[in-house]
Write a protein that holds these residues in place. Structure first.
Motif, PDB file in Angstrom:
ATOM      1  N   PHE A 196       0.882  -1.172   0.000  1.00 59.09           N
ATOM      2  CA  PHE A 196       0.000   0.000   0.000  1.00 59.09           C
ATOM      3  C   PHE A 196       0.913   1.213   0.000  1.00 59.09           C
ATOM      4  O   PHE A 196       1.526   1.521   1.018  1.00 59.09           O
ATOM      5  CB  PHE A 196      -0.914   0.011   1.227  1.00 59.09           C
ATOM      6  CG  PHE A 196      -1.935  -1.097   1.238  1.00 59.09           C
ATOM      7  CD1 PHE A 196      -3.034  -1.055   0.389  1.00 59.09           C
ATOM      8  CD2 PHE A 196      -1.790  -2.185   2.091  1.00 59.09           C
ATOM      9  CE1 PHE A 196      -3.980  -2.066   0.399  1.00 59.09           C
ATOM     10  CE2 PHE A 196      -2.731  -3.194   2.109  1.00 59.09           C
ATOM     11  CZ  PHE A 196      -3.827  -3.137   1.258  1.00 59.09           C
ATOM     12  N   LYS A 224       4.357   1.024   1.756  1.00 52.95           N
ATOM     13  CA  LYS A 224       4.302  -0.002   2.804  1.00 52.95           C
ATOM     14  C   LYS A 224       4.097  -1.393   2.211  1.00 52.95           C
ATOM     15  O   LYS A 224       3.047  -1.693   1.645  1.00 52.95           O
ATOM     16  CB  LYS A 224       3.147   0.338   3.737  1.00 52.95           C
ATOM     17  CG  LYS A 224       3.054  -0.492   4.983  1.00 52.95           C
ATOM     18  CD  LYS A 224       2.002   0.170   5.842  1.00 52.95           C
ATOM     19  CE  LYS A 224       1.667  -0.602   7.092  1.00 52.95           C
ATOM     20  NZ  LYS A 224       0.559   0.068   7.779  1.00 52.95           N
ATOM     21  N   VAL A 231       3.179  -5.067   2.464  1.00 52.11           N
ATOM     22  CA  VAL A 231       2.355  -5.816   3.408  1.00 52.11           C
ATOM     23  C   VAL A 231       2.488  -7.328   3.192  1.00 52.11           C
ATOM     24  O   VAL A 231       2.417  -8.107   4.130  1.00 52.11           O
ATOM     25  CB  VAL A 231       0.877  -5.371   3.274  1.00 52.11           C
ATOM     26  CG1 VAL A 231      -0.026  -6.224   4.140  1.00 52.11           C
ATOM     27  CG2 VAL A 231       0.726  -3.907   3.650  1.00 52.11           C
ATOM     28  N   SER A 251      -1.174 -10.038  14.704  1.00 50.56           N
ATOM     29  CA  SER A 251      -1.956  -8.932  14.183  1.00 50.56           C
ATOM     30  C   SER A 251      -1.100  -8.050  13.278  1.00 50.56           C
ATOM     31  O   SER A 251       0.035  -7.736  13.604  1.00 50.56           O
ATOM     32  CB  SER A 251      -2.498  -8.114  15.364  1.00 50.56           C
ATOM     33  OG  SER A 251      -3.293  -7.072  14.881  1.00 50.56           O
ATOM     34  N   GLY A 252      -1.635  -7.701  12.139  1.00 51.67           N
ATOM     35  CA  GLY A 252      -0.905  -6.835  11.219  1.00 51.67           C
ATOM     36  C   GLY A 252       0.046  -7.581  10.298  1.00 51.67           C
ATOM     37  O   GLY A 252       0.756  -6.970   9.505  1.00 51.67           O
ATOM     38  N   GLY A 306      -0.755  -9.447   7.797  1.00 51.88           N
ATOM     39  CA  GLY A 306      -1.217  -9.447   6.405  1.00 51.88           C
ATOM     40  C   GLY A 306      -2.265 -10.495   6.081  1.00 51.88           C
ATOM     41  O   GLY A 306      -2.576 -10.717   4.910  1.00 51.88           O
ATOM     42  N   LYS A 307      -2.865 -11.125   7.094  1.00 55.89           N
ATOM     43  CA  LYS A 307      -3.846 -12.198   6.854  1.00 55.89           C
ATOM     44  C   LYS A 307      -5.067 -11.681   6.094  1.00 55.89           C
ATOM     45  O   LYS A 307      -5.467 -12.252   5.080  1.00 55.89           O
ATOM     46  CB  LYS A 307      -4.303 -12.803   8.206  1.00 55.89           C
ATOM     47  CG  LYS A 307      -3.167 -13.357   9.045  1.00 55.89           C
ATOM     48  CD  LYS A 307      -3.678 -13.973  10.334  1.00 55.89           C
ATOM     49  CE  LYS A 307      -4.300 -12.973  11.307  1.00 55.89           C
ATOM     50  NZ  LYS A 307      -3.344 -12.002  11.863  1.00 55.89           N
ATOM     51  N   THR A 308      -5.638 -10.587   6.609  1.00 59.32           N
ATOM     52  CA  THR A 308      -6.827 -10.038   5.958  1.00 59.32           C
ATOM     53  C   THR A 308      -6.499  -9.609   4.531  1.00 59.32           C
ATOM     54  O   THR A 308      -7.262  -9.874   3.594  1.00 59.32           O
ATOM     55  CB  THR A 308      -7.361  -8.840   6.765  1.00 59.32           C
ATOM     56  OG1 THR A 308      -7.783  -9.308   8.046  1.00 59.32           O
ATOM     57  CG2 THR A 308      -8.543  -8.184   6.068  1.00 59.32           C
ATOM     58  N   THR A 309      -5.356  -8.970   4.353  1.00 57.94           N
ATOM     59  CA  THR A 309      -4.960  -8.518   3.017  1.00 57.94           C
ATOM     60  C   THR A 309      -4.869  -9.707   2.058  1.00 57.94           C
ATOM     61  O   THR A 309      -5.342  -9.634   0.921  1.00 57.94           O
ATOM     62  CB  THR A 309      -3.617  -7.782   3.094  1.00 57.94           C
ATOM     63  OG1 THR A 309      -3.727  -6.750   4.073  1.00 57.94           O
ATOM     64  CG2 THR A 309      -3.240  -7.188   1.754  1.00 57.94           C
ATOM     65  N   GLN A 332     -14.051 -10.216   8.817  1.00 53.82           N
ATOM     66  CA  GLN A 332     -13.689 -10.225  10.237  1.00 53.82           C
ATOM     67  C   GLN A 332     -14.854  -9.686  11.090  1.00 53.82           C
ATOM     68  O   GLN A 332     -15.193 -10.259  12.106  1.00 53.82           O
ATOM     69  CB  GLN A 332     -12.442  -9.344  10.406  1.00 53.82           C
ATOM     70  CG  GLN A 332     -11.626  -9.669  11.626  1.00 53.82           C
ATOM     71  CD  GLN A 332     -10.192  -9.153  11.497  1.00 53.82           C
ATOM     72  OE1 GLN A 332      -9.718  -8.793  10.427  1.00 53.82           O
ATOM     73  NE2 GLN A 332      -9.489  -9.134  12.613  1.00 53.82           N
ATOM     74  N   GLU A 363     -10.897 -14.616  10.622  1.00 55.75           N
ATOM     75  CA  GLU A 363     -11.091 -14.664  12.086  1.00 55.75           C
ATOM     76  C   GLU A 363     -12.565 -14.775  12.459  1.00 55.75           C
ATOM     77  O   GLU A 363     -13.124 -13.904  13.119  1.00 55.75           O
ATOM     78  CB  GLU A 363     -10.454 -13.431  12.723  1.00 55.75           C
ATOM     79  CG  GLU A 363      -8.986 -13.367  12.376  1.00 55.75           C
ATOM     80  CD  GLU A 363      -8.210 -12.367  13.219  1.00 55.75           C
ATOM     81  OE1 GLU A 363      -8.613 -12.143  14.373  1.00 55.75           O
ATOM     82  OE2 GLU A 363      -7.209 -11.850  12.726  1.00 55.75           O
TER      83      GLU A 363
HETATM   84  N1  LIG Z   1      -5.908  -0.167   2.546  1.00 56.34           N
HETATM   85  C1  LIG Z   1      -4.768  -0.126   3.253  1.00 56.34           C
HETATM   86  N2  LIG Z   1      -3.928   0.930   3.170  1.00 56.34           N
HETATM   87  C2  LIG Z   1      -2.774   0.969   3.870  1.00 56.34           C
HETATM   88  N3  LIG Z   1      -2.369  -0.005   4.681  1.00 56.34           N
HETATM   89  C3  LIG Z   1      -3.134  -1.089   4.812  1.00 56.34           C
HETATM   90  C4  LIG Z   1      -4.388  -1.216   4.120  1.00 56.34           C
HETATM   91  N4  LIG Z   1      -4.944  -2.393   4.453  1.00 56.34           N
HETATM   92  C5  LIG Z   1      -4.098  -2.981   5.317  1.00 56.34           C
HETATM   93  N5  LIG Z   1      -3.017  -2.213   5.537  1.00 56.34           N
HETATM   94  C6  LIG Z   1      -1.857  -2.539   6.396  1.00 56.34           C
HETATM   95  O1  LIG Z   1      -1.429  -3.810   6.052  1.00 56.34           O
HETATM   96  C7  LIG Z   1      -0.956  -4.501   7.194  1.00 56.34           C
HETATM   97  C8  LIG Z   1      -1.607  -5.855   7.267  1.00 56.34           C
HETATM   98  O2  LIG Z   1      -2.979  -5.674   7.568  1.00 56.34           O
HETATM   99  P1  LIG Z   1      -3.988  -6.886   7.667  1.00 56.34           P
HETATM  100  O3  LIG Z   1      -5.318  -6.313   7.948  1.00 56.34           O
HETATM  101  O4  LIG Z   1      -3.834  -7.736   6.467  1.00 56.34           O
HETATM  102  O5  LIG Z   1      -3.428  -7.650   8.961  1.00 56.34           O
HETATM  103  P2  LIG Z   1      -4.040  -8.899   9.731  1.00 56.34           P
HETATM  104  O6  LIG Z   1      -3.006  -9.943   9.748  1.00 56.34           O
HETATM  105  O7  LIG Z   1      -5.347  -9.250   9.174  1.00 56.34           O
HETATM  106  O8  LIG Z   1      -4.210  -8.311  11.203  1.00 56.34           O
HETATM  107  P3  LIG Z   1      -5.327  -8.622  12.303  1.00 56.34           P
HETATM  108  O9  LIG Z   1      -4.996  -9.942  12.904  1.00 56.34           O
HETATM  109  O10 LIG Z   1      -5.161  -7.519  13.300  1.00 56.34           O
HETATM  110  O11 LIG Z   1      -6.648  -8.601  11.631  1.00 56.34           O
HETATM  111  C9  LIG Z   1      -1.258  -3.617   8.386  1.00 56.34           C
HETATM  112  O12 LIG Z   1      -0.061  -2.982   8.767  1.00 56.34           O
HETATM  113  C10 LIG Z   1      -2.259  -2.622   7.850  1.00 56.34           C
HETATM  114  O13 LIG Z   1      -2.112  -1.389   8.489  1.00 56.34           O
END
Ligand SMILES: Nc1ncnc2c1ncn2[C@@H]1O[C@H](COP(=O)(O)OP(=O)(O)OP(=O)(O)O)[C@@H](O)[C@H]1O
Ligand SMILES: [Mg+2]
Lengths: 244, 240
Positions: free
Chosen positions: B14, B17, B19, B39-40, B42-45, B83, B159
């Motif tokens: 992004f 950054k 990810v 957390s953070g 990148g799972k959701t991404t 989520q 999740e």
């Molecule tokens: N649209 C976006 N723009 C900028 N950064 C993003 C965006 N979406 C996600 N991120 C960043 O990407 C990284 C991974 O986020 P993600 O939501 O994939 O984590 P996660 O593993 O699902 O975390 P969690 O367990 O807290 O849900 C984070 O640092 C988040 O801030």
């Protein structure tokens, strides 16, 4: 006669005028509802599609259009009146339309005033639909058409509120329609209180002229009707806002 | 086992950054694959990329042997449970029926399928209730029913039990197993709940700071992981 007596008499007489369905007062109320109602319908037909286009499509000049709408939301009615008057007077660029001092001119004036309001408030309601909800439409297999339908359903109360806000503003507006409508009424044969029939005279413009003629009871009667109309619109708007 | 989804050299940023970095992942038909990571990480991404909500910066994806062109066609064969589920401001029935309606399924079949999906998640008889009045656990289970009602081939779960009490967690885990066993659905579940992974996953991928450090069978990951960081994360020794 003391001032309170004078006021008291005025109010009693005002209620008499309303209850007896005085033709002059009725015709003014009718013109108000017709002009503002038509302007609101036309503005809605423009504003709602426009709000959706702004919410869903990307195109050049979109930001400029949004800026224009935001400016339009705060447009001073007298300015719109003056502008339209210049355009519509016989010597003006649109003079050939012969529209000055007609109900049509008043409708156009209010249309210009409230289209930005209905667009802006609807756009806010559409934007307030949570993005995850629209993404849910897509993940469940929907397409852009389904996304629009869901947005309409979710934002419906906000959109209704926007339309009512436009109607309320139109009913209460005086500056623009006074200039382009001319506050015209055919006077009755006797010319007494509550006689004649409105042509381009509305509740708001009539209140200004009746007050300046010291026709206090007529002005109060018109004021009561105007407030009742605006209040009804606001109560409705409130009701829909709560449902959101 | 044959593969359903293949991701090669996928990276996602992004802006500046980064990810996700050089993800290689093969998803096998009918498996339950858990993606775990702090957390953070990148799972959701990753799940959002698999459902085409984000376009990866680079890399290739193949679904069922096809290159990804017609996003909508492929998307209709899968389902992503967010989520925090977003709920339509309608009845439970209309929420669950949504995916069937947009597919033009006829009314009779919709009623039957919604009934089945609601019974799977234990919400039978609640069709008429306004969805926004459901409790958190019920809303999660309704969203689950809505996601499986049209028999997706892949179910992406982000999740799904994070905000639920133990009773609801057990229900959802049971549903996940049943959906896989009875419908043969391929399931990818993102979670940081390690006991849950032990209970339901076949394979596990560990995501740390956007890097998939290891993908292995569950038994292998829990007994003798290839990567020392995997062991540390699983044992909860990793401090984030
Ligand atoms: N649209 C976006 N723009 C900028 N950064 C993003 C965006 N979406 C996600 N991120 C960043 O990407 C990284 C991974 O986020 P993600 O939501 O994939 O984590 P996660 O593993 O699902 O975390 P969690 O367990 O807290 O849900 C984070 O640092 C988040 O801030
Ligand atoms: Mg997440």
């Amino acid at each position: 006669m003391s001032t309170t007596d004078f006021l008291f008499q005025g109010i009693i007489r005002a209620f008499e005028l309303i209850i007896s369905l005085n033709p002059y007062i009725l015709s003014i109320t009718g013109v108000s509802i017709k002009v503002s109602g038509t302007a609101t319908i036309l503005a809605t037909l423009t504003a709602i599609p426009l709000a959706f286009i702004l919410a869903f499509l990307h195109f050049r000049g979109k930001q400029a259009l949004i800026a224009l709408i935001n400016t339009g939301m705060g447009l001073p009615p007298v300015f719109v009146g003056l502008f339209l008057w210049i355009m519509l007077v016989p010597a003006g660029p649109l003079g050939f339309l012969r529209m000055i001092f007609t109900q049509e001119a008043m409708i156009v004036a209010q249309y210009i005033l409230i289209t930005p309001i209905i667009t802006g408030v609807s756009l806010a309601a559409i934007k307030a639909v949570p993005k995850p909800l629209i993404e849910t439409v897509y993940t469940l297999g929907g397409d852009q058409k389904d996304a629009v339908i869901t947005t309409i359903k979710e934002a419906r109360f906000g959109i209704i509120t926007a339309i009512l806000a436009g109607l309320g503003r139109a009913l209460a507006e005086v500056g623009a329609i006074l200039i382009v409508g001319g506050n015209i009424a055919r006077t009755g044969s006797i010319g007494g209180i509550g006689e004649g029939l409105s042509e381009t005279r509305t509740l708001t413009t009539a209140i200004t002229s009746e007050t300046s003629k010291a026709e206090i009871s007529t002005a109060i009667a018109l004021g009561i009707i105007l407030i009742s109309l605006v209040l009804t619109v606001n109560i409705l708007a409130n009701f829909f806002q709560k449902r959101d | 086992m044959d593969e359903l989804f293949r991701i090669k050299d996928l990276s996602m940023a992004f802006g500046e950054k980064v990810v996700l970095e050089n993800i290689d992942l093969t998803i096998r038909r009918g498996e339950i694959l858990a993606i775990i990571g702090p957390s953070g990480s990148g799972k959701t991404t990753l799940l959002r990329i698999l459902n085409f909500f984000e376009k990866p910066t680079c890399g290739s994806m193949k679904f069922d042997g096809m290159d990804i062109r017609e996003i909508n066609d492929i998307r209709r064969r899968m389902s992503l449970l967010f989520q925090t589920p977003a709920i339509f401001n309608t009845s439970v029935f209309d929420n669950v029926a949504y995916g069937l309606k947009v597919r033009g399924v006829d009314k009779k079949a919709i009623e039957k399928k919604v009934g089945v999906a609601l019974s799977i998640v234990g919400l039978s008889g609640m069709e008429k209730q306004k969805a926004c009045t459901l409790s958190g656990g019920e809303a999660q289970r309704m969203a689950f029913a809505r996601a499986i009602v049209y028999d997706p081939e892949i179910l992406l779960l982000d999740e799904p039990t994070a905000s639920l009490d133990p009773a609801n967690v057990a229900k959802i885990e049971d549903i996940i197993r049943r959906v896989r066993d009875e419908l043969g659905t391929t399931i990818i579940i993102a979670t940081h709940n390690i006991p849950q992974v032990r209970r339901i996953a076949d394979r596990v991928g560990i995501l740390l700071d956007g890097v998939l450090i290891e993908v292995n069978d569950k038994e292998k990951i829990f007994a003798a992981p290839d990567d020392a960081r995997s062991e540390a994360f699983i044992k909860g020794e990793m401090v984030y």
